[in-house]
Design an enzyme around this catalytic site. Structure first.
Site, mmCIF file in Angstrom:
data_model
loop_
_atom_site.group_PDB
_atom_site.id
_atom_site.type_symbol
_atom_site.label_atom_id
_atom_site.label_comp_id
_atom_site.label_asym_id
_atom_site.label_seq_id
_atom_site.Cartn_x
_atom_site.Cartn_y
_atom_site.Cartn_z
ATOM 1 N N ASP A 230 84.979 -31.620 31.127
ATOM 2 C CA ASP A 230 85.356 -33.035 31.197
ATOM 3 C C ASP A 230 86.450 -33.017 30.137
ATOM 4 O O ASP A 230 86.406 -32.345 29.044
ATOM 5 C CB ASP A 230 84.199 -34.062 31.167
ATOM 6 C CG ASP A 230 84.716 -35.675 31.497
ATOM 7 O OD1 ASP A 230 85.876 -35.593 31.567
ATOM 8 O OD2 ASP A 230 83.675 -36.258 32.012
HETATM 9 C C1 BGC Z 1 85.969 -38.946 32.575
HETATM 10 C C2 BGC Z 1 86.384 -38.009 33.900
HETATM 11 C C3 BGC Z 1 87.907 -37.841 34.114
HETATM 12 C C4 BGC Z 1 88.620 -37.411 32.954
HETATM 13 C C5 BGC Z 1 90.014 -37.600 32.932
HETATM 14 C C6 BGC Z 1 87.068 -38.505 31.461
HETATM 15 O O1 BGC Z 1 86.545 -39.268 30.374
HETATM 16 O O2 BGC Z 1 84.633 -38.623 32.311
HETATM 17 O O3 BGC Z 1 85.624 -38.527 34.963
HETATM 18 O O4 BGC Z 1 88.241 -37.019 35.247
HETATM 19 O O5 BGC Z 1 88.246 -38.325 31.743
HETATM 20 O O6 BGC Z 1 90.523 -38.763 33.103
#
Ligand code: BGC
Length: 808
Positions: A230
């Protein structure tokens, strides 16, 4: 076509290290020397959120228009696998139109607690629904050649502590509930990638959790695709690689590229592990490069699909005296800011710019509904506005029926923070209360991503819960209210009477050690088994017609049990029923929920029509995870066709030969002795079940990069944290006071999300999520300041940071 083997041979160690992280948030790195391009990947999960080409702003900036499909709270309530597949295909088409190779979704975490701010993005409290619908969405996207990234693996069930919290889960709940949702997606949906969560799982960050990534995902489930982090979830880059994490996102952390190179040189990281990870990156780049763009985004037909999903995902929760559907010939008083400013999607990283947007007001106007409108409250405030409020009361006195549009705004629920209350905003409750006192008929149309305290609904006649219905939510609300369509959504989660009923709710996010004390008794598994009444049960949802169920048959084959029954539409309206098949497993040696969802099918019937519905349950889905393995307990299994988790319509049982098994003594003692013993569980007892004493999360000094910044107590630390919060709050206030523009609302919401999120981060997670803006070295400089070591900070600032440059 890229020759992965050939490129792998040609890459230098430095180039390999660079390929293992992203670039400028949404790209993989390229290596022109060997002819390797980069690909584009972006959010997800209910539509495409693509940064505009050429936008220089870091992170998100301006985004392209795309179809805003209903969020998973709504699509999860549709219980319709085909629609999710179609949604996947449509998202895949839009990805190809915009040149996106991989979309970050689906998100399939379990809705463990109703206050989790991100529940709107998840399908259900039940792993069968989350897994089945997530599989179809994945398939649809992958069938278009576009990659997916199923997220957030695993046990990311709150927002407050998501960057450093530890989700402490016993083996049984881990396998039967939290991992179970991912398993069919991995095995049948075959996602190109998996995104690991931010949090720790049983003591180890998901991004360096060998048991989770190499163990469960790769060894147990045979997953061969890519694992990415993530955004900012990497902790120790080299450890992550060893444990099965391939790609670091968003990347551009020079330090982490360098530590990979150093580790290979010292022999700490084997070339084999490195090459395996690089190969996986090359494979997704190769797939992405082969993908041909398509000339048409098909946005109008996708809008129809979005509407269809929201029609099927809306849940009719109350319909006293058949107050709905309404008659179009009558005149109505419409109340509520959400009529004009409908909440239709989540908030945070999934927030996108819809191609088309139909608010309820636009739909009412285009269909010529005869109504008078009062705003009543301001959707972006919790405070009562006396003049808006009294204008409603004055008009309400003279009408028969009021259609009230209300619910939760992005300031009440969002990615990045959890809710603090189950209640609707007080300004809406006050207004509803005062209208109800006039004794008028009230139809409540609700928008929002998660359960709210519905005690107010005694004073309303009907409740139509749209959840977050996507860009055509207004049109769907119109069609459902006026009987052009018949609601068929079923709640994919329990709506408790009050938060006090949520098991261990008072402990939720109170410490960064999140003990999952309820074990497998999540949602309805708890309420039904322990006899706790709920406001609206899991699986519940009304229709404008009625269905009769009969002729239940059970047929046993070697590997599956097929349960069939006849469903007849006995009303006078076309409609859809969901055959919900629960199974009560034997409880001779093992504690089990009274019943668990094991299959479902949705069936569409004209008035008077009967169809036979078959629900197939693989025998292996009847197993439980006991004493370190999946076991099928011998005994009598009761198959129950239910209208919700509390109401059995038809049932029959068969006996199944399996193993004679027993829970551990401690499991029986904690979970098998009734509600009072269960709820009285102490930390020490739970720790005994887990098999280790879980240390209290202590903030020790000197602080390290993982210390939550909100915990800083030193002068330097408080200054830093205060400054950061000040900057983010100022950005939010700036956006709020900016001149009106088409993008203003999105900018304000994103700024609010940023401000809330940052408050729950550590220097490490900020740095690694910053696209290189806060380098590792600078993060250490700030850490020195937080530790009141200003001279150290200065010395470090002038010391060059060794890190390999990105290839051209
Ligand atoms: C989120 C993800 C997301 C990523 C990119 C993160 O903060 O938890 O679900 O895909 O950001 O935006």
């Amino acid at each position: 076509m890229i020759d992965v083997n050939e490129i792998l041979k040609q890459l230098t160690l430095e180039e390999k290290a660079c390929l293992l992280s992203g670039h400028k948030s949404w790209h993989t790195n390229k290596v022109s020397r060997v002819g390797l391009p980069s690909i584009f990947l972006t959010d997800g999960p209910h539509g495409l959120r693509k940064k505009k080409e050429g936008d220089k702003v870091a992170g998100l900036g301006q985004t392209e228009l795309s179809t805003c499909f209903p969020a998973a709270c709504t699509s999860g309530a549709s219980w319709n696998r085909d629609l999710l597949y179609k949604m996947g295909v449509a998202m895949g088409e839009e990805c190809r139109y915009y040149g996106v190779s991989l979309i970050l979704g689906p998100a399939v975490n379990i809705k463990r607690n109703p206050l989790c701010g991100r529940n709107f993005e998840y399908f259900s409290e039940d792993p069968l629904i989350a897994g089945a619908l997530g599989t179809q969405l994945t398939r649809g996207i992958e069938d278009m050649g576009v990659g997916t990234s199923v997220k957030h693996f695993a046990c990311n069930n709150n927002e407050a502590n998501r960057y450093f919290g530890d989700s402490i889960v016993d083996d049984r709940a881990y396998r039967e509930i939290y991992l179970k949702a991912f398993e069919p997606i991995i095995k049948e949906g075959k996602p190109a990638s998996v995104m690991c969560a931010y949090n720790r799982v049983n003591g180890k960050y998901a991004s360096e959790n060998n048991g989770l990534l190499n163990g469960v995902l790769r060894d147990d489930w045979g997953y061969e695709g890519l694992v990415m982090s993530d955004w900012g979830a990497v902790n120790d880059r080299v450890e992550g690689l060893k444990c099965g994490l391939d790609l670091e996102m968003p990347g551009d952390i020079g330090h982490n590229r360098q530590v990979i190179i150093d580790a290979v040189k010292t022999g700490d990281l084997s070339m084999e592990v490195l090459d395996t990870a690089v190969r996986r990156v090359l494979e997704i780049v190769s797939r992405g490069t082969d993908l041909k763009p398509i000339p048409d985004g098909k946005f109008l037909s996708h809008a129809d699909l979005a509407k269809q999903i929201s029609l099927e995902g809306a849940v009719l929760m109350k319909n006293e005296g058949r107050a709905l559907p309404l008659d179009e010939k009558d005149k109505y008083l419409v109340v509520g800011d959400m009529f004009e400013r409908m909440r239709y999607q989540g908030a945070g990283s999934s927030l996108l710019r819809p191609y088309k947007l139909t608010t309820p007001k636009e739909a009412f106007d285009s269909h010529g509904v005869n109504y008078d409108y009062e705003q009543g409250y301001n959707v972006y405030s919790f405070e009562k506005d006396p003049s808006l409020h009294s204008a409603v009361i004055n008009k309400a006195k003279n009408v028969d029926t009021i259609i009230f549009f209300g619910g939760l705004s992005e300031y009440a629920e969002s990615e990045g923070f959890d809710r603090t209350t189950l209640s609707l905003p007080q300004n809406q409750l006050d207004l509803l209360g005062d209208i109800a006192a006039l004794g008028k008929k009230i139809i409540f149309v609700m928008f929002g991503g998660c359960p709210v305290d519905m005690s107010f609904d005694d004073s309303v006649d009907a409740v139509l819960n749209m959840y977050l219905p996507g860009e055509e939510g207004g049109e769907s609300a119109y069609e459902l209210l006026f009987g052009k369509a018949n609601p068929s959504g079923k709640l994919p989660e329990t709506w408790p009477h009050s938060y006090a009923d949520v098991p261990f709710g008072s402990e939720f996010t109170k410490t960064t050690n999140d003990r999952y004390k309820e074990s497998i008794f999540v949602g309805y598994r708890y309420y039904s088994t322990f006899g706790v009444p709920v406001k609206y049960p899991f699986g519940y949802g009304l229709s404008y017609t009625d269905f009769a169920y009969s002729n239940m048959q059970i047929h046993r084959d070697a590997d599956v049990v097929t349960v069939s029954c006849d469903v007849k539409n006995v009303g006078d309206t076309y409609g859809a029923a969901v055959v919900e098949l629960f199974v009560g497993a034997p409880k001779s040696g093992v504690v089990k929920p009274v019943r668990e969802l094991r299959g479902f099918e949705k069936v569409y019937l004209t008035p008077g029509e009967t169809k036979t519905v078959n629900v197939v349950v693989p025998i292996e889905n009847l197993r439980c995870y006991v004493n370190g393995g999946w076991k099928l307990e011998s005994g009598s299994y009761s198959f129950e066709i239910c209208s919700d988790a509390t109401k059995v319509i038809l049932s029959d049982s068969i006996s199944i030969e399996g193993d004679s098994i027993n829970d551990s003594e401690i499991y029986t003692a904690l979970y098998g002795k009734g509600k009072d013993t269960f709820l009285a569980m102490t930390d020490a007892e739970f720790d005994k079940l887990i098999g280790r004493k879980i240390a209290d999360p202590k903030i020790t000094r000197p602080y390290d990069l993982n210390t939550p910044m909100r915990e800083y107590k030193t002068a330097g630390g408080r200054f830093l944290y205060g400054l950061l919060m000040f900057v983010f709050k100022t950005i939010y206030n700036f956006e709020k006071s900016a001149r009106p523009s088409p993008d203003k609302e999105t900018k304000v919401k994103n700024a609010y999300f940023g401000w809330q999120t940052i408050s729950a981060m550590s220097l490490r997670s900020i740095s690694y999520a910053s696209e290189g803006m806060l380098s590792h070295k600078l993060a250490l400089v700030l850490l020195d300041i937080a530790n009141n070591r200003v001279l150290h900070a200065l010395a470090r600032l002038f010391k060059p940071e060794k890190c390999v440059k990105l290839p051209k």
